[in-house]
Design a protein around this motif. Structure first.
Motif, PDB file in Angstrom:
ATOM      1  N   SER A   1      60.638  14.134  -1.502  1.00 60.82           N
ATOM      2  CA  SER A   1      60.770  12.679  -1.513  1.00 60.82           C
ATOM      3  C   SER A   1      60.556  12.144  -0.110  1.00 60.82           C
ATOM      4  N   CYS A   2      60.046  10.930  -0.025  1.00 62.15           N
ATOM      5  CA  CYS A   2      59.869  10.248   1.247  1.00 62.15           C
ATOM      6  C   CYS A   2      60.378   8.822   1.074  1.00 62.15           C
ATOM      7  N   ALA A   3      61.517   8.551   1.681  1.00 56.01           N
ATOM      8  CA  ALA A   3      62.095   7.212   1.606  1.00 56.01           C
ATOM      9  C   ALA A   3      61.417   6.328   2.644  1.00 56.01           C
ATOM     10  N   VAL A   4      60.928   5.186   2.185  1.00 53.20           N
ATOM     11  CA  VAL A   4      60.199   4.259   3.050  1.00 53.20           C
ATOM     12  C   VAL A   4      61.078   3.042   3.333  1.00 53.20           C
ATOM     13  N   SER A   5      61.197   2.702   4.601  1.00 52.99           N
ATOM     14  CA  SER A   5      61.964   1.509   4.971  1.00 52.99           C
ATOM     15  C   SER A   5      61.135   0.620   5.885  1.00 52.99           C
ATOM     16  N   ARG A   6      61.492  -0.643   5.916  1.00 53.00           N
ATOM     17  CA  ARG A   6      60.822  -1.668   6.720  1.00 53.00           C
ATOM     18  C   ARG A   6      59.373  -1.855   6.304  1.00 53.00           C
ATOM     19  N   ALA A   7      59.069  -1.517   5.063  1.00 54.13           N
ATOM     20  CA  ALA A   7      57.717  -1.716   4.538  1.00 54.13           C
ATOM     21  C   ALA A   7      57.767  -1.519   3.036  1.00 54.13           C
ATOM     22  N   THR A   8      56.707  -1.935   2.359  1.00 56.15           N
ATOM     23  CA  THR A   8      56.607  -1.754   0.911  1.00 56.15           C
ATOM     24  C   THR A   8      55.625  -0.631   0.626  1.00 56.15           C
ATOM     25  N   VAL A   9      56.103   0.399  -0.038  1.00 63.69           N
ATOM     26  CA  VAL A   9      55.302   1.619  -0.212  1.00 63.69           C
ATOM     27  C   VAL A   9      53.968   1.336  -0.887  1.00 63.69           C
ATOM     28  N   SER A  10      53.935   0.380  -1.792  1.00 59.89           N
ATOM     29  CA  SER A  10      52.707   0.114  -2.541  1.00 59.89           C
ATOM     30  C   SER A  10      51.672  -0.658  -1.729  1.00 59.89           C
ATOM     31  N   ASN A  11      52.028  -1.116  -0.545  1.00 56.78           N
ATOM     32  CA  ASN A  11      51.087  -1.854   0.300  1.00 56.78           C
ATOM     33  C   ASN A  11      50.314  -0.953   1.262  1.00 56.78           C
ATOM     34  N   TYR A  12      50.637   0.325   1.253  1.00 56.36           N
ATOM     35  CA  TYR A  12      50.032   1.259   2.203  1.00 56.36           C
ATOM     36  C   TYR A  12      49.328   2.398   1.481  1.00 56.36           C
ATOM     37  N   CYS A  13      48.466   3.058   2.214  1.00 58.62           N
ATOM     38  CA  CYS A  13      47.974   4.356   1.784  1.00 58.62           C
ATOM     39  C   CYS A  13      49.005   5.373   2.277  1.00 58.62           C
ATOM     40  N   MET A  14      49.603   6.103   1.348  1.00 54.15           N
ATOM     41  CA  MET A  14      50.660   7.052   1.671  1.00 54.15           C
ATOM     42  C   MET A  14      50.176   8.467   1.407  1.00 54.15           C
ATOM     43  N   GLY A  15      50.585   9.384   2.254  1.00 55.51           N
ATOM     44  CA  GLY A  15      50.123  10.745   2.075  1.00 55.51           C
ATOM     45  C   GLY A  15      51.149  11.802   2.408  1.00 55.51           C
ATOM     46  N   TRP A  16      50.886  12.989   1.915  1.00 56.33           N
ATOM     47  CA  TRP A  16      51.644  14.190   2.265  1.00 56.33           C
ATOM     48  C   TRP A  16      50.706  15.138   3.013  1.00 56.33           C
ATOM     49  N   PHE A  17      51.207  15.651   4.102  1.00 58.42           N
ATOM     50  CA  PHE A  17      50.470  16.612   4.914  1.00 58.42           C
ATOM     51  C   PHE A  17      51.372  17.817   5.142  1.00 58.42           C
ATOM     52  N   ARG A  18      50.774  18.930   5.512  1.00 59.60           N
ATOM     53  CA  ARG A  18      51.593  20.110   5.793  1.00 59.60           C
ATOM     54  C   ARG A  18      51.002  20.871   6.981  1.00 59.60           C
ATOM     55  N   GLN A  19      51.893  21.615   7.621  1.00 57.79           N
ATOM     56  CA  GLN A  19      51.468  22.414   8.765  1.00 57.79           C
ATOM     57  C   GLN A  19      52.174  23.749   8.732  1.00 57.79           C
ATOM     58  N   ALA A  20      51.387  24.808   8.643  1.00 51.80           N
ATOM     59  CA  ALA A  20      51.920  26.168   8.694  1.00 51.80           C
ATOM     60  C   ALA A  20      51.939  26.629  10.146  1.00 51.80           C
ATOM     61  N   PRO A  21      52.799  27.582  10.474  1.00 46.68           N
ATOM     62  CA  PRO A  21      52.869  28.074  11.856  1.00 46.68           C
ATOM     63  C   PRO A  21      51.510  28.554  12.340  1.00 46.68           C
ATOM     64  N   GLY A  22      51.112  28.077  13.513  1.00 45.36           N
ATOM     65  CA  GLY A  22      49.850  28.502  14.107  1.00 45.36           C
ATOM     66  C   GLY A  22      48.618  27.849  13.524  1.00 45.36           C
ATOM     67  N   LYS A  23      48.821  26.910  12.597  1.00 44.15           N
ATOM     68  CA  LYS A  23      47.677  26.245  11.963  1.00 44.15           C
ATOM     69  C   LYS A  23      47.730  24.751  12.198  1.00 44.15           C
ATOM     70  N   GLU A  24      46.592  24.101  11.998  1.00 38.72           N
ATOM     71  CA  GLU A  24      46.535  22.662  12.146  1.00 38.72           C
ATOM     72  C   GLU A  24      47.152  21.974  10.934  1.00 38.72           C
ATOM     73  N   ARG A  25      47.614  20.763  11.165  1.00 43.36           N
ATOM     74  CA  ARG A  25      48.153  19.968  10.065  1.00 43.36           C
ATOM     75  C   ARG A  25      47.003  19.618   9.111  1.00 43.36           C
ATOM     76  N   GLU A  26      47.265  19.719   7.813  1.00 38.18           N
ATOM     77  CA  GLU A  26      46.221  19.452   6.829  1.00 38.18           C
ATOM     78  C   GLU A  26      46.711  18.498   5.751  1.00 38.18           C
ATOM     79  N   GLY A  27      45.772  17.765   5.191  1.00 37.70           N
ATOM     80  CA  GLY A  27      46.102  16.854   4.121  1.00 37.70           C
ATOM     81  C   GLY A  27      46.361  17.583   2.820  1.00 37.70           C
ATOM     82  N   VAL A  28      47.404  17.160   2.126  1.00 40.63           N
ATOM     83  CA  VAL A  28      47.760  17.744   0.835  1.00 40.63           C
ATOM     84  C   VAL A  28      47.400  16.776  -0.288  1.00 40.63           C
ATOM     85  N   ALA A  29      47.862  15.554  -0.178  1.00 38.70           N
ATOM     86  CA  ALA A  29      47.603  14.559  -1.218  1.00 38.70           C
ATOM     87  C   ALA A  29      47.882  13.167  -0.685  1.00 38.70           C
ATOM     88  N   THR A  30      47.165  12.193  -1.220  1.00 38.32           N
ATOM     89  CA  THR A  30      47.426  10.805  -0.859  1.00 38.32           C
ATOM     90  C   THR A  30      47.371   9.925  -2.102  1.00 38.32           C
TER      91      THR A  30
END
Length: 125
Positions: A21-50
């Motif tokens: 879960s990602c709680a959003v404050s001071r903004a409306t979640v539906s007004n933005y492009c929202m995404g999930w990213f992940r980073q494994a040790p020793g690797k670059e951060r990568e996009g998972v889903a938006t």
């Protein structure tokens, strides 16, 4: 200033499920492009889903048919349902937001200007 706070990470065995879960404050979640990213040790951060403001979703090939991104507008919260988890899904998972008008590719981390602190997901074999 938009604030994002992730929760729901943990340790599971391969084949298990988690819901982030990602709680959003001071903004409306539906007004933005929202995404999930992940980073494994020793690797670059990568996009998972938006999910964009129109509700259109994008997924990395590695998680298609296993992960589902969604949002609850009433609760102003973003979710990531993760099923059939694999050891290679292990990493720190971050919630991110960017302007709905940003034309950059959904997976480019440098197009997102607001990030949460992350929640750890560990999948054991």
């Amino acid at each position: 200033q938009v604030q994002l706070v992730e929760s729901g990470g943990g340790s599971v065995q391969a084949g298990g499920s988690l819901r982030l879960s990602c709680a959003v404050s001071r903004a409306t979640v539906s007004n933005y492009c929202m995404g999930w990213f992940r980073q494994a040790p020793g690797k670059e951060r990568e996009g998972v889903a938006t999910i964009n403001s129109d509700g259109i979703t994008n997924y990395a090939n590695s998680v298609k048919d296993r992960f589902t991104i969604s949002r609850d507008n009433a609760k102003n919260t973003l979710f990531l349902q993760m099923n059939s988890l694999k050891p290679e899904d292990t990493g720190m998972y971050y919630c991110a937001a960017r302007s709905r008008y940003n034309p950059g590719h959904w997976s480019k981390t440098d197009t997102y200007n607001t990030w949460g602190r992350g929640t750890q997901v560990t999948v054991s074999s």
